[in-house]
Design an enzyme around this catalytic site. Structure first.
Site, PDB file in Angstrom:
ATOM      1  N   CYS A 135     -23.402  -0.153  -6.520  1.00 20.38           N
ATOM      2  CA  CYS A 135     -23.933   1.198  -6.310  1.00 20.38           C
ATOM      3  C   CYS A 135     -25.091   1.471  -7.251  1.00 20.38           C
ATOM      4  O   CYS A 135     -24.884   1.710  -8.447  1.00 20.38           O
ATOM      5  CB  CYS A 135     -22.817   2.222  -6.530  1.00 20.38           C
ATOM      6  SG  CYS A 135     -23.401   3.920  -6.535  1.00 20.38           S
ATOM      7  N   CYS A 138     -25.176   4.999  -8.802  1.00 23.61           N
ATOM      8  CA  CYS A 138     -24.198   5.210  -9.876  1.00 23.61           C
ATOM      9  C   CYS A 138     -24.641   4.534 -11.170  1.00 23.61           C
ATOM     10  O   CYS A 138     -24.443   5.071 -12.244  1.00 23.61           O
ATOM     11  CB  CYS A 138     -22.828   4.635  -9.506  1.00 23.61           C
ATOM     12  SG  CYS A 138     -22.308   4.928  -7.828  1.00 23.61           S
ATOM     13  N   ASP A 139     -25.205   3.325 -11.068  1.00 25.95           N
ATOM     14  CA  ASP A 139     -25.346   2.484 -12.261  1.00 25.95           C
ATOM     15  C   ASP A 139     -26.772   2.162 -12.687  1.00 25.95           C
ATOM     16  O   ASP A 139     -26.962   1.532 -13.730  1.00 25.95           O
ATOM     17  CB  ASP A 139     -24.580   1.158 -12.047  1.00 25.95           C
ATOM     18  CG  ASP A 139     -23.092   1.406 -11.850  1.00 25.95           C
ATOM     19  OD1 ASP A 139     -22.584   2.392 -12.421  1.00 25.95           O
ATOM     20  OD2 ASP A 139     -22.441   0.638 -11.123  1.00 25.95           O
TER      21      ASP A 139
END
Ligand code: NAP
Length: 314
Positions: A135, A138-139
């Site tokens: 993701c 997200c990261d």
């Protein structure tokens, strides 16, 4: 005693939330069961430029999904966050057993979607969250000014690679062939991006690192030759983002009498009916070609409309 509903929707991605909106508007007593977070895969996607009308300033997957969710709530759907562990789909009353509680309904809409495919190489599981990610939204922030590698050649890989260039120093797309699968318009943007490099005919075969990813082995798919890639000494780590497709989340329906295809997707007719009366499927979990927010939402609307007609006919 199990709480009884007209319609239970399993999964709160675009298909499930659109079904919730339509079921709620049809005055069906409706429950949406979600195991994690509303929005499904699109809630971890940064850019969303192909959902009709989603051209608002700052629009992203999460912001669009938040509005989907609020709209389903507005029309009175109940929602619980729980994990479905088994189902009984046969007969007029269907039962959904979750980790915390059991629910029953006259009709079920399955919109459980799909989850990211893993590379399946040594080190992947141990280093997930420690350099390996599925993701970018997200990261990506963890890789500000680091090097990252993106595995895959489809729309997701190429779009997420472009997103990662906002953070990483350099992004290398590792693809098993010498031609991308992604849409031509997406490819053109990636080829024009000076921060993106390509490693063609290559797959990742091993990921290593002592607590953080700092080395991997890649293999040439044509010659079989392998090569070691190490983190820059000053960095001490790099990132690997994996976008090599998705697997349907349908394991809980195996052996229940619900028809699944050889890959685990649910076949339906064009009215979202499965092989079991009163059981419908919507979104990426269906056997279909175009898996997009717009097609999932349309599936959800049709499934809810059909489910409501079915409930009224009982
Ligand atoms: P995809 O289109 O199935 O592409 C998967 C990519 O991973 C392909 O390039 C494939 O290589 C590669 N791959 C698969 N298994 C592999 C393995 N074991 N090892 C190495 N490489 C492997 O998946 P996706 O990109 O996740 O997209 C899924 C669906 O969502 C598609 O319908 C896509 O159009 C849609 N989507 C749309 C958008 C958008 O329109 N904005 C964004 C994201 C996703 P090959 O090419 O050699 O098969």
């Amino acid at each position: 005693m199990a709480k009884m509903y007209d319609i239970i929707i399993i999964g709160a991605g675009p298909g499930g939330l659109a079904a919730g909106l339509y079921a709620g508007r049809a005055k069906m007593n409706t429950l949406i069961i979600e195991k994690a977070k509303d929005g499904g895969q699109i809630a971890i996607t940064d850019e969303i430029e192909n959902y009709p009308g989603s051209m608002l300033e700052g629009e992203s997957g999460p912001s669009l999904m938040e509005r989907f969710s609020k709209q389903a709530d507005k029309f009175g759907c109940d929602k619980v966050y729980d994990n479905v562990v088994s189902v009984d789909l046969q007969g007029e009353i269907k039962t959904v057993n979750c980790s915390k509680e059991t629910y029953q309904a006259k009709a079920i809409i399955i919109s459980t979607g799909a989850s990211p495919t893993k590379i399946g190489c040594p080190g992947e599981a141990e280093l997930t969250g420690k350099g390996v990610s599925y993701c970018a939204t997200c990261d990506a922030g963890f890789f500000e000014d680091f090097e990252v590698y993106v595995m895959g050649g489809g729309d997701a890989a190429v779009e997420e690679a472009m997103y990662l260039t906002k953070f990483a120093r350099k992004v290398t797309i590792i693809h098993r062939r010498d031609e991308l699968r992604a849409a031509k318009s997406i490819q053109e943007k990636a080829f024009a991006n000076p921060k993106i490099d390509f490693m063609w005919n290559t797959v990742i075969t091993e990921l290593t690192g002592d607590g953080i990813l700092d080395h991997m082995v890649v293999k040439d798919t044509k010659t079989g030759e392998t090569k070691d890639i190490y983190a820059d000494e000053d960095d001490g780590m790099f990132g690997v983002f994996v976008f090599i497709g998705y697997k349907p989340v349908s394991q809980v329906f195996e052996g229940t009498g619900l028809e699944l295809d050889e890959r685990g997707y649910i076949p339906t007719d064009d009215q979202m009916r499965t092989n079991i009366p009163g059981v419908y499927a919507a979104g990426d979990i269906r056997v279909k070609e175009l898996r997009q927010v717009v097609t999932a939402a349309a599936d959800g609307a049709i499934a809810a409309w059909q489910a409501a007609k079915y409930v009224e006919s009982l």
